[in-house]
Write a protein that holds these residues in place. Structure first.
Motif, PDB file in Angstrom:
ATOM      1  N   PRO B 132     -47.507  50.356 -10.640  1.00  0.00           N
ATOM      2  CA  PRO B 132     -46.812  50.444  -9.340  1.00  0.00           C
ATOM      3  C   PRO B 132     -45.553  49.578  -9.286  1.00  0.00           C
ATOM      4  O   PRO B 132     -44.569  49.954  -8.627  1.00  0.00           O
ATOM      5  CB  PRO B 132     -47.859  49.952  -8.336  1.00  0.00           C
ATOM      6  N   LEU B 133     -45.563  48.465  -9.996  1.00  0.00           N
ATOM      7  CA  LEU B 133     -44.359  47.621 -10.017  1.00  0.00           C
ATOM      8  C   LEU B 133     -43.201  48.356 -10.677  1.00  0.00           C
ATOM      9  O   LEU B 133     -42.076  48.349 -10.184  1.00  0.00           O
ATOM     10  CB  LEU B 133     -44.643  46.318 -10.768  1.00  0.00           C
ATOM     11  N   ALA B 134     -43.511  48.995 -11.828  1.00  0.00           N
ATOM     12  CA  ALA B 134     -42.447  49.699 -12.543  1.00  0.00           C
ATOM     13  C   ALA B 134     -41.941  50.890 -11.724  1.00  0.00           C
ATOM     14  O   ALA B 134     -40.734  51.147 -11.655  1.00  0.00           O
ATOM     15  CB  ALA B 134     -42.970  50.167 -13.907  1.00  0.00           C
ATOM     16  N   LEU B 135     -42.888  51.598 -11.098  1.00  0.00           N
ATOM     17  CA  LEU B 135     -42.499  52.783 -10.318  1.00  0.00           C
ATOM     18  C   LEU B 135     -41.621  52.427  -9.125  1.00  0.00           C
ATOM     19  O   LEU B 135     -40.816  53.244  -8.664  1.00  0.00           O
ATOM     20  CB  LEU B 135     -43.747  53.538  -9.837  1.00  0.00           C
ATOM     21  N   THR B 136     -41.789  51.233  -8.591  1.00  0.00           N
ATOM     22  CA  THR B 136     -41.008  50.848  -7.405  1.00  0.00           C
ATOM     23  C   THR B 136     -39.825  49.942  -7.750  1.00  0.00           C
ATOM     24  O   THR B 136     -39.238  49.339  -6.857  1.00  0.00           O
ATOM     25  CB  THR B 136     -41.904  50.137  -6.368  1.00  0.00           C
ATOM     26  N   SER B 137     -39.507  49.845  -9.046  1.00  0.00           N
ATOM     27  CA  SER B 137     -38.372  49.004  -9.437  1.00  0.00           C
ATOM     28  C   SER B 137     -37.066  49.788  -9.361  1.00  0.00           C
ATOM     29  O   SER B 137     -36.352  49.926 -10.358  1.00  0.00           O
ATOM     30  CB  SER B 137     -38.591  48.455 -10.844  1.00  0.00           C
ATOM     31  N   ASN B 138     -36.782  50.341  -8.175  1.00  0.00           N
ATOM     32  CA  ASN B 138     -35.500  51.014  -7.965  1.00  0.00           C
ATOM     33  C   ASN B 138     -35.166  50.936  -6.473  1.00  0.00           C
ATOM     34  O   ASN B 138     -36.047  50.741  -5.631  1.00  0.00           O
ATOM     35  CB  ASN B 138     -35.563  52.466  -8.455  1.00  0.00           C
ATOM     36  N   ASP B 139     -33.903  51.093  -6.166  1.00  0.00           N
ATOM     37  CA  ASP B 139     -33.453  50.894  -4.780  1.00  0.00           C
ATOM     38  C   ASP B 139     -34.061  51.915  -3.831  1.00  0.00           C
ATOM     39  O   ASP B 139     -34.337  51.617  -2.674  1.00  0.00           O
ATOM     40  CB  ASP B 139     -31.928  50.961  -4.731  1.00  0.00           C
ATOM     41  N   ARG B 140     -34.279  53.147  -4.337  1.00  0.00           N
ATOM     42  CA  ARG B 140     -34.860  54.173  -3.474  1.00  0.00           C
ATOM     43  C   ARG B 140     -36.254  53.788  -3.002  1.00  0.00           C
ATOM     44  O   ARG B 140     -36.606  53.974  -1.833  1.00  0.00           O
ATOM     45  CB  ARG B 140     -34.905  55.516  -4.208  1.00  0.00           C
ATOM     46  N   ALA B 141     -37.048  53.224  -3.947  1.00  0.00           N
ATOM     47  CA  ALA B 141     -38.411  52.824  -3.586  1.00  0.00           C
ATOM     48  C   ALA B 141     -38.385  51.698  -2.550  1.00  0.00           C
ATOM     49  O   ALA B 141     -39.223  51.650  -1.650  1.00  0.00           O
ATOM     50  CB  ALA B 141     -39.176  52.375  -4.830  1.00  0.00           C
ATOM     51  N   ILE B 142     -37.414  50.801  -2.691  1.00  0.00           N
ATOM     52  CA  ILE B 142     -37.315  49.693  -1.719  1.00  0.00           C
ATOM     53  C   ILE B 142     -37.008  50.247  -0.328  1.00  0.00           C
ATOM     54  O   ILE B 142     -37.633  49.869   0.661  1.00  0.00           O
ATOM     55  CB  ILE B 142     -36.230  48.682  -2.149  1.00  0.00           C
ATOM     56  N   ARG B 143     -36.071  51.218  -0.270  1.00  0.00           N
ATOM     57  CA  ARG B 143     -35.730  51.828   1.026  1.00  0.00           C
ATOM     58  C   ARG B 143     -36.928  52.571   1.599  1.00  0.00           C
ATOM     59  O   ARG B 143     -37.246  52.487   2.780  1.00  0.00           O
ATOM     60  CB  ARG B 143     -34.548  52.793   0.856  1.00  0.00           C
ATOM     61  N   TRP B 144     -37.605  53.291   0.708  1.00  0.00           N
ATOM     62  CA  TRP B 144     -38.736  54.122   1.145  1.00  0.00           C
ATOM     63  C   TRP B 144     -39.874  53.256   1.687  1.00  0.00           C
ATOM     64  O   TRP B 144     -40.476  53.566   2.709  1.00  0.00           O
ATOM     65  CB  TRP B 144     -39.196  54.986  -0.035  1.00  0.00           C
TER      66      TRP B 144
END
Lengths: 306, 203
Positions: B132-144
């Motif tokens: 889950p850390l790797a999957l959310t290591s992008n700006d889109r995931a942070i916004r989402w």
């Protein structure tokens, strides 16, 4: 590898001696480039029917990949750090329940002994293996000469303690001296040898010079190196890895694919020298020596006596 | 200008992308070394160990970022994502080396090891927690996710680090120093995070 090799024969049987010596020199030369150490003396020996038909590992594998914590815990450390060890003079104290106890010079221990080449599989408890052409003689020969008293039930062994030369001993990585032991019938078994060389030459220091035990049906740590004491006793001796972690390392420590080490499976092994894509092979009961040694353990529950 | 200012100024100028390039070249180099015999006679074990250790090093490095900013005012936060993603890459390769090259896809033995061997179980926990850390290591995931929830999720990194440190300590025989140093560093880096914020003013 010589192409003349036929797998169902002993490799030195089928290779002309000149070629065989030449190959050994090549290997020794290659090893000398990567592993420091003086050229070892050639030994006189006879061949043995107890040798395996499997191709031995290259000398460079055997000299370069060692578990010998007295010289560091890394596999490559002993080949460097062991070269400082003084192996001559060397004496072995033989005591306990024997007729002729004493401090024996290595030359006395070897006098009159017929050295044999025993090409054995070596299986480490860490699930890797090698094939090693040891030069040695049955431990039973020595015990018979010393005279084992009828009260003796076990044989205890100790490795040299000399932190000035054995830098691993400056740290309490293990409880020094390294100790091992065998039941008397295991010690007297014809497969159990004291080895003083390999590949026809004197034992490299990192492999346990000048004299070490080899018990091919047990995990490698039972085959204690650089022995300075052999004691006959009626008590099961303390052994180093068992003292360190009794749940993981039993006194017997026979190679057994059906009894797992608590932290890793013993069902299969990596043969050193197979390279990155060598894969694994199944581990054999008693490391393939079942027909010779299973009788020693008749009636024992090997899941309890692991 | 102090050393801290200089580091911060340099960090503002130097982009993160060279870390990715160097980071991806490292396993390629290790694999080539292993295949060519440069890693010794047991190349599978050597590759497994080196990938695992590099992964652990990066995990420790990632844990250093926040304390460095808080206590030394050194701001390396823009590199943290690349450090974390490379750590994930190395640990996945470490796992694949074990499964494919070491065990040779002996599934029964692999599953048995994962279930029965605590050190492998712990290692697997760490690897799974990295996903889950790797999957959310992008700006889109942070916004989402929203910043607060994303921050909370990233706390999984503490579990990853602890799992990695314990995995390393548990797999060695005897008592060599190195795994203790790693686990000690991890525990220390986690401990400084519980120091209350206002103690910084007193310091």
């Amino acid at each position: 590898m010589p192409t003349k090799f036929i797998p169902d024969l002993n490799w030195s049987d089928v290779t002309p001696k000149a070629v065989f010596l030449n190959r050994r020199q090549l290997i020794a030369g290659a090893a000398a480039l990567s592993v420091a150490g003086p050229a070892a003396a050639q030994l006189d020996y006879v061949k043995s029917d107890y040798s395996t038909d499997e191709e031995p590992n290259d000398l460079s594998d055997i000299r370069g990949y060692n578990n010998f914590y007295e010289f560091g815990t890394g596999k490559e450390e002993p080949s460097v750090n062991a070269q400082k060890l003084t192996v001559d003079p060397w004496s072995v104290k033989i005591d306990g329940m024997v007729d002729k106890p004493g401090d024996y010079d290595l030359a006395d221990i070897l006098s009159g002994v017929t050295l044999e080449e025993r090409i054995y599989r070596l299986r480490c408890v860490e699930a890797w293996s090698m094939v090693v052409p040891w030069i040695g003689f049955p431990l039973a020969d020595l015990l018979d000469r010393i005279g084992v008293q009828s009260s003796a039930k076990y044989v205890a062994f100790e490795t040299l303690v000399r932190p000035e030369e054995m830098i691993g001993q400056r740290y309490p990585v293990l409880d020094w001296p390294y100790r091992e032991g065998l039941r008397l019938d295991e010690a007297m078994h014809t497969l159990t040898i004291l080895a003083t060389g390999l590949y026809g030459e004197e034992m490299p220091k990192q492999n346990g010079a000048p004299i070490r035990l080899v018990v091919p049906w047990k995990y490698g740590f039972k085959s204690i190196k650089s022995i300075v004491r052999i004691s006959l006793t009626d008590q099961m001796p303390e052994t180093t890895w068992n003292m360190q972690n009794p749940r993981e390392y039993g006194f017997y420590s026979n190679v057994n694919p059906n009894v797992d080490h608590p932290r890793w499976s013993q069902a299969s092994e990596r043969r050193i020298g197979g390279g990155l894509f060598g894969g694994r092979q199944d581990t054999l009961m008693f490391n393939g020596y079942e027909e010779h040694v299973a009788g020693l353990y008749a009636g024992q529950d090997l899941t309890k006596d692991y | 200008m102090t050393l801290v200012d200089r580091i911060n100024q340099a960090a503002r100028r130097l982009p993160a992308w060279p870390i990715y390039i160097g980071g991806v070249l490292l396993p390629v180099w290790l694999f080539w070394q292993a295949a060519s015999g440069a890693l010794g006679v047991d190349p599978i074990k050597a590759l497994e160990d080196r990938l695992g250790l590099w992964g652990l090093k990066l995990i420790v490095a990632g844990l250093c970022v926040t304390p460095l900013r808080r206590f030394a005012r050194v701001n390396l936060i823009k590199y943290r994502r690349s450090i974390g993603l490379l750590a994930f890459l190395y640990i996945v390769l470490h796992f694949l080396t074990w499964l494919l090259l070491d065990l040779g896809l002996r599934w029964e033995q692999a599953l048995g090891d994962i279930i029965k061997r605590p050190f492998i179980t712990v290692g697997m926990v760490g690897l799974l927690a990295m996903i889950p850390l790797a999957l959310t290591s992008n700006d889109r995931a942070i916004r989402w996710l929203g910043s607060a929830r994303w921050q909370k999720l990233q706390k999984l990194a503490y579990l990853v680090a602890l799992s990695g440190g314990v995995h390393f300590l548990w797999l060695v025989k005897a008592w060599p120093l190195e795994p203790f140093l790693y686990l000690g560093a991890i525990l220390g880096l986690l401990a400084v995070r519980v120091i209350p914020k206002r103690s910084r003013l007193a310091a």
